[in-house]
Design a protein around this motif. Structure first.
Motif, mmCIF file in Angstrom:
data_model
loop_
_atom_site.group_PDB
_atom_site.id
_atom_site.type_symbol
_atom_site.label_atom_id
_atom_site.label_comp_id
_atom_site.label_asym_id
_atom_site.label_seq_id
_atom_site.Cartn_x
_atom_site.Cartn_y
_atom_site.Cartn_z
ATOM 1 N N ALA A 108 9.679 3.628 -2.852
ATOM 2 C CA ALA A 108 8.787 3.352 -3.982
ATOM 3 C C ALA A 108 8.349 1.891 -3.990
ATOM 4 C CB ALA A 108 9.487 3.701 -5.291
ATOM 5 N N ILE A 109 9.298 0.997 -3.748
ATOM 6 C CA ILE A 109 8.972 -0.436 -3.729
ATOM 7 C C ILE A 109 8.038 -0.752 -2.573
ATOM 8 C CG2 ILE A 109 9.941 -2.754 -3.556
ATOM 9 C CD1 ILE A 109 12.615 -1.353 -4.626
ATOM 10 N N ALA A 110 8.343 -0.207 -1.399
ATOM 11 C CA ALA A 110 7.473 -0.432 -0.237
ATOM 12 C C ALA A 110 6.081 0.118 -0.478
ATOM 13 C CB ALA A 110 8.095 0.200 1.002
ATOM 14 N N GLU A 111 5.999 1.260 -1.143
ATOM 15 C CA GLU A 111 4.706 1.865 -1.464
ATOM 16 C C GLU A 111 3.883 0.914 -2.331
ATOM 17 O OE1 GLU A 111 4.096 6.383 -2.358
ATOM 18 O OE2 GLU A 111 4.505 5.387 -4.264
ATOM 19 N N ALA A 112 4.538 0.333 -3.342
ATOM 20 C CA ALA A 112 3.843 -0.592 -4.231
ATOM 21 C C ALA A 112 3.417 -1.865 -3.507
ATOM 22 C CB ALA A 112 4.736 -0.931 -5.421
ATOM 23 N N LEU A 113 4.309 -2.412 -2.692
ATOM 24 C CA LEU A 113 4.034 -3.669 -2.006
ATOM 25 C C LEU A 113 3.000 -3.518 -0.907
ATOM 26 C CD1 LEU A 113 4.711 -6.664 -1.389
ATOM 27 C CD2 LEU A 113 6.498 -5.805 0.151
ATOM 28 N N ARG A 114 3.236 -2.579 -0.002
ATOM 29 C CA ARG A 114 2.428 -2.501 1.210
ATOM 30 C C ARG A 114 1.006 -2.017 0.929
ATOM 31 N NH1 ARG A 114 5.946 -3.175 5.810
ATOM 32 N NH2 ARG A 114 4.084 -2.867 7.085
ATOM 33 N N ASN A 115 0.804 -1.369 -0.213
ATOM 34 C CA ASN A 115 -0.538 -0.909 -0.554
ATOM 35 C C ASN A 115 -1.293 -1.864 -1.469
ATOM 36 O OD1 ASN A 115 -1.079 1.941 0.590
ATOM 37 N ND2 ASN A 115 1.025 2.074 -0.163
ATOM 38 N N SER A 116 -0.711 -3.050 -1.715
ATOM 39 C CA SER A 116 -1.376 -4.006 -2.594
ATOM 40 C C SER A 116 -1.426 -5.422 -2.040
ATOM 41 C CB SER A 116 -0.679 -4.030 -3.966
ATOM 42 O OG SER A 116 0.657 -4.473 -3.849
ATOM 43 N N ALA A 117 -0.444 -5.827 -1.254
ATOM 44 C CA ALA A 117 -0.365 -7.212 -0.793
ATOM 45 C C ALA A 117 -1.483 -7.523 0.201
ATOM 46 C CB ALA A 117 0.993 -7.468 -0.142
ATOM 47 N N PRO A 118 -2.277 -8.561 -0.047
ATOM 48 C CA PRO A 118 -3.348 -8.920 0.899
ATOM 49 C C PRO A 118 -2.834 -9.166 2.311
ATOM 50 C CG PRO A 118 -3.643 -10.073 -1.186
ATOM 51 C CD PRO A 118 -2.300 -9.404 -1.262
ATOM 52 N N ALA A 119 -1.628 -9.716 2.422
ATOM 53 C CA ALA A 119 -1.082 -10.008 3.750
ATOM 54 C C ALA A 119 -0.769 -8.749 4.536
ATOM 55 C CB ALA A 119 0.183 -10.852 3.617
ATOM 56 N N MET A 120 -0.734 -7.592 3.849
ATOM 57 C CA MET A 120 -0.425 -6.331 4.522
ATOM 58 C C MET A 120 -1.636 -5.419 4.619
ATOM 59 S SD MET A 120 3.451 -5.459 3.255
ATOM 60 C CE MET A 120 4.804 -6.506 3.794
ATOM 61 N N ALA A 121 -2.808 -5.987 4.496
ATOM 62 C CA ALA A 121 -4.023 -5.200 4.673
ATOM 63 C C ALA A 121 -3.994 -4.515 6.038
ATOM 64 C CB ALA A 121 -5.258 -6.092 4.557
#
Length: 210
Positions: A108-121
């Motif tokens: 759940a945390i990875a889902e939130a982070l990886r789908n929002s952080a510009p560095a992970m585009a």
């Protein structure tokens, strides 16, 4: 000697570090710079074509590239203390709760982070393949994190450990998930007294500082 391919700032290899510390297993460590994409470079691809950490190489050359395999190997080779359980009932409870800590917490945390952080585009999933971000998944992930904290608080209402009546790999995964949630600006609060009590108790274990 066993070699752990690690990244000191990432949650997944932290699970392996804590496991090895709890087992008292001596090992070499090689840091992989995820921030600068070292895991995607040719040199690391030769070690782990999946381009992920942790990875663990045994003395005989066996390479394990996920926490499930690393935990199974380390538990079988170093059976004490038993972190996957000893009785059939313990093994089942720990397996179930560890899976829930992964799916309902870390994912759940990875889902939130990886789908929002510009560095992970274009890096919405770890590994060798690029995937685009889906903003709606980030929103859903945040809702799931809140529910995860509520789940833990309820589970810990009358117990000291996540799965059984003693420390297990489920506690390791849960600690890493709770701590990792800070990257999406979530942390336990006064509405989670049982979770806060458990986390404070976990902090007394030396392995949790790793």
């Amino acid at each position: 000697m066993i070699t752990l391919y690690d990244c000191s700032t990432a949650p997944s290899p932290r699970r392996a570090r804590i496991l090895l510390a709890e087992k008292g297993v001596a090992h070499d460590t090689v840091q992989v710079d995820l921030r600068n994409g070292e895991q995607l470079g040719d040199a690391y691809r030769q070690i782990n074509p999946q381009c992920t950490v942790p990875a663990l190489r045994a003395e005989d050359g066996l390479l394990l590239t996920d926490n499930a395999a690393i935990t199974a190997y380390v538990e079988a080779r170093y059976p004490q203390p038993a972190l996957l359980g000893e009785t059939p009932a313990e093994k089942a409870e720990i397996a179930s709760w560890n899976w829930r800590m992964e799916f309902e917490g870390l994912q759940a945390i990875a889902e939130a982070l990886r789908n929002s952080a510009p560095a992970m585009a274009n890096r919405a999933l770890p590994g060798a393949v690029d995937y685009p971000q889906i903003p709606a998944l980030a929103e859903r992930g945040l809702v799931r994190v809140g529910q995860f904290f509520a789940l833990l608080n309820e589970r810990l209402a009358d117990r000291d450990f996540i799965a059984t009546d003693r420390f297990s790999v489920a506690d390791i995964t849960a600690v890493v998930a709770v701590d990792f949630a800070r990257v999406v600006k979530h942390k336990p609060g006064e509405q989670h007294p049982n979770l806060l009590r458990w986390r404070a108790a976990m902090a007394q274990r030396p392995s949790m500082s790793l």
